[in-house]
Design a protein around this motif. Structure first.
Motif, PDB file in Angstrom:
ATOM      1  N   ARG A 101      -9.469 -22.121  15.816  1.00  0.00           N
ATOM      2  CA  ARG A 101      -8.624 -22.806  14.835  1.00  0.00           C
ATOM      3  C   ARG A 101      -7.349 -23.291  15.507  1.00  0.00           C
ATOM      4  O   ARG A 101      -6.769 -22.591  16.306  1.00  0.00           O
ATOM      5  N   ARG A 102      -6.954 -24.499  15.187  1.00  0.00           N
ATOM      6  CA  ARG A 102      -5.697 -25.044  15.724  1.00  0.00           C
ATOM      7  C   ARG A 102      -4.862 -25.566  14.573  1.00  0.00           C
ATOM      8  O   ARG A 102      -5.388 -26.017  13.550  1.00  0.00           O
ATOM      9  N   SER A 103      -3.551 -25.553  14.761  1.00  0.00           N
ATOM     10  CA  SER A 103      -2.657 -26.208  13.813  1.00  0.00           C
ATOM     11  C   SER A 103      -2.840 -27.709  13.987  1.00  0.00           C
ATOM     12  O   SER A 103      -2.819 -28.210  15.116  1.00  0.00           O
ATOM     13  N   HIS A 111      -1.771 -31.637  13.361  1.00  0.00           N
ATOM     14  CA  HIS A 111      -0.569 -32.464  13.127  1.00  0.00           C
ATOM     15  C   HIS A 111      -0.904 -33.880  12.687  1.00  0.00           C
ATOM     16  O   HIS A 111      -0.022 -34.605  12.234  1.00  0.00           O
ATOM     17  N   LEU A 141      -1.627 -27.402   8.612  1.00  0.00           N
ATOM     18  CA  LEU A 141      -0.407 -27.070   9.354  1.00  0.00           C
ATOM     19  C   LEU A 141       0.459 -26.212   8.439  1.00  0.00           C
ATOM     20  O   LEU A 141       0.815 -26.620   7.333  1.00  0.00           O
ATOM     21  N   TRP A 142       0.749 -25.035   8.906  1.00  0.00           N
ATOM     22  CA  TRP A 142       1.620 -24.089   8.189  1.00  0.00           C
ATOM     23  C   TRP A 142       3.047 -24.520   8.507  1.00  0.00           C
ATOM     24  O   TRP A 142       3.426 -24.557   9.684  1.00  0.00           O
ATOM     25  N   THR A 143       3.832 -24.876   7.513  1.00  0.00           N
ATOM     26  CA  THR A 143       5.209 -25.296   7.809  1.00  0.00           C
ATOM     27  C   THR A 143       6.222 -24.467   7.016  1.00  0.00           C
ATOM     28  O   THR A 143       5.961 -24.060   5.882  1.00  0.00           O
ATOM     29  N   ILE A 144       7.336 -24.237   7.690  1.00  0.00           N
ATOM     30  CA  ILE A 144       8.490 -23.607   7.043  1.00  0.00           C
ATOM     31  C   ILE A 144       9.663 -24.537   7.335  1.00  0.00           C
ATOM     32  O   ILE A 144       9.933 -24.819   8.506  1.00  0.00           O
ATOM     33  N   LYS A 180      -4.513 -23.278  22.811  1.00  0.00           N
ATOM     34  CA  LYS A 180      -3.230 -22.713  23.251  1.00  0.00           C
ATOM     35  C   LYS A 180      -3.460 -21.287  23.704  1.00  0.00           C
ATOM     36  O   LYS A 180      -3.834 -20.433  22.902  1.00  0.00           O
ATOM     37  N   ARG A 197      -2.964 -17.513  24.767  1.00  0.00           N
ATOM     38  CA  ARG A 197      -2.104 -16.439  24.267  1.00  0.00           C
ATOM     39  C   ARG A 197      -1.803 -15.466  25.407  1.00  0.00           C
ATOM     40  O   ARG A 197      -2.574 -15.358  26.376  1.00  0.00           O
TER      41      ARG A 197
HETATM   42  C1  LIG Z   1       5.179 -18.996   9.712  1.00  0.00           C
HETATM   43  C2  LIG Z   1       4.824 -20.215  10.510  1.00  0.00           C
HETATM   44  C3  LIG Z   1       5.565 -21.361  10.376  1.00  0.00           C
HETATM   45  C4  LIG Z   1       5.250 -22.510  11.098  1.00  0.00           C
HETATM   46  N1  LIG Z   1       5.994 -23.625  10.913  1.00  0.00           N
HETATM   47  C5  LIG Z   1       5.669 -24.746  11.579  1.00  0.00           C
HETATM   48  C6  LIG Z   1       6.405 -25.937  11.341  1.00  0.00           C
HETATM   49  O1  LIG Z   1       7.327 -25.972  10.511  1.00  0.00           O
HETATM   50  N2  LIG Z   1       6.060 -27.032  12.038  1.00  0.00           N
HETATM   51  C7  LIG Z   1       5.020 -27.028  12.950  1.00  0.00           C
HETATM   52  O2  LIG Z   1       4.765 -28.056  13.566  1.00  0.00           O
HETATM   53  N3  LIG Z   1       4.286 -25.907  13.158  1.00  0.00           N
HETATM   54  C8  LIG Z   1       4.580 -24.788  12.493  1.00  0.00           C
HETATM   55  N4  LIG Z   1       3.822 -23.652  12.681  1.00  0.00           N
HETATM   56  C9  LIG Z   1       2.610 -23.713  13.530  1.00  0.00           C
HETATM   57  C10 LIG Z   1       2.862 -23.165  14.924  1.00  0.00           C
HETATM   58  O3  LIG Z   1       3.655 -24.063  15.639  1.00  0.00           O
HETATM   59  C11 LIG Z   1       1.492 -22.951  15.593  1.00  0.00           C
HETATM   60  O4  LIG Z   1       0.790 -21.952  14.902  1.00  0.00           O
HETATM   61  C12 LIG Z   1       1.629 -22.566  17.067  1.00  0.00           C
HETATM   62  O5  LIG Z   1       2.114 -23.635  17.824  1.00  0.00           O
HETATM   63  C13 LIG Z   1       0.285 -22.116  17.666  1.00  0.00           C
HETATM   64  O6  LIG Z   1      -0.674 -23.159  17.555  1.00  0.00           O
HETATM   65  P1  LIG Z   1      -2.086 -22.901  16.853  1.00  0.00           P
HETATM   66  O7  LIG Z   1      -1.803 -22.576  15.404  1.00  0.00           O
HETATM   67  O8  LIG Z   1      -2.811 -24.210  17.012  1.00  0.00           O
HETATM   68  O9  LIG Z   1      -2.749 -21.804  17.578  1.00  0.00           O
HETATM   69  C14 LIG Z   1       4.134 -22.498  11.973  1.00  0.00           C
HETATM   70  C15 LIG Z   1       3.381 -21.314  12.123  1.00  0.00           C
HETATM   71  C16 LIG Z   1       3.715 -20.198  11.383  1.00  0.00           C
HETATM   72  C17 LIG Z   1       2.882 -18.946  11.525  1.00  0.00           C
END
Ligand SMILES: Cc1cc2nc3c(=O)[nH]c(=O)nc-3n(C[C@H](O)[C@H](O)[C@H](O)COP(=O)(O)O)c2cc1C
Length: 192
Positions: free
Chosen positions: A10-12, A14, A137-140, A178, A180
């Motif tokens: 799984r990847r975030s 964009h 994409l999980w964003t805060i 990515k 770890r």
């Molecule tokens: C609580 C949390 C908040 C995050 N907020 C953002 C964000 O605001 N913008 C963003 O581009 N990625 C955000 N991410 C994603 C991380 O950047 C991402 O999980 C990390 O780079 C690892 O990549 P992967 O998820 O593809 O393994 C967030 C992840 C978590 C767990």
């Protein structure tokens, strides 16, 4: 389904395709999310899902919040207008935005239990989504802490807090793996 493979792969995401995720798949994904562990079976997660024309209201609220917070100027300078236009275009192109929120909890232990359960819900949801070929994409972001933003989307900030905003859709591009840190570097084993 190989859960271990999904956890690793799984990847975030964009960048998303225009295509919307089918409502039944969205429902399935969040249903899997809800099998997250939850103390006292509180199931503290709630979702507001913005899609189609519903996104405009959400994006307007984000831009107004950024202006209040000072991240975007309030003037009519062409640079400002261009920035707003680009941000609006970028956000509207994302097929779905899910605001994940929970009830505020003053007791710190209860708060941690509930926030942690919501995070487990989010990760379960992301993993289930991946199984369906759906990216997230999980964003805060700062607007999540702006009471007027919460009000604009129909939440009372005295009662509710936003845990995250998930961007959702079919991936246009999947980022590279990515690496770890080897877990041994983060783990101390105590035997005596
Ligand atoms: C609580 C949390 C908040 C995050 N907020 C953002 C964000 O605001 N913008 C963003 O581009 N990625 C955000 N991410 C994603 C991380 O950047 C991402 O999980 C990390 O780079 C690892 O990549 P992967 O998820 O593809 O393994 C967030 C992840 C978590 C767990």
């Amino acid at each position: 389904m190989d859960i271990l493979k999904t956890i690793k792969e799984r990847r975030s995401i964009h960048t998303f395709k225009e295509q919307e995720v089918e409502p039944e798949i969205i429902k399935e994904i969040f249903t899997y999310g809800s099998y997250a562990p939850t103390h006292y079976m509180k199931e503290p997660w709630n979702i507001k899902l913005y899609q189609q024309k519903g996104k405009q209201k959400f994006v307007d609220a984000i831009i107004s919040s950024y202006q209040r917070i000072g991240m975007i100027k309030k003037d009519n300078d062409p640079k400002t207008l261009h920035m707003i236009e680009s941000m609006e275009k970028f956000l509207l192109a994302i097929p779905h935005h899910a605001v994940i929120y929970l009830k505020r909890e003053d007791d710190p232990v209860r708060y941690e239990e509930e926030y942690a359960a919501v995070c487990a819900f989010i990760q379960n949801t992301q993993l289930a989504a991946w199984e369906y070929g759906v990216g997230m994409l999980w964003t805060i972001t700062p607007y999540m802490h702006d009471p007027e933003f919460l009000q604009a989307i129909g939440l009372n900030s005295d009662e509710m807090q936003i845990a995250a905003v998930m961007q959702i859709g079919y991936p246009e591009r999947v980022p590279r793996d990515k690496e770890r840190t080897p877990i041994e570097e983060k783990m101390e084993v105590i035997v005596d």
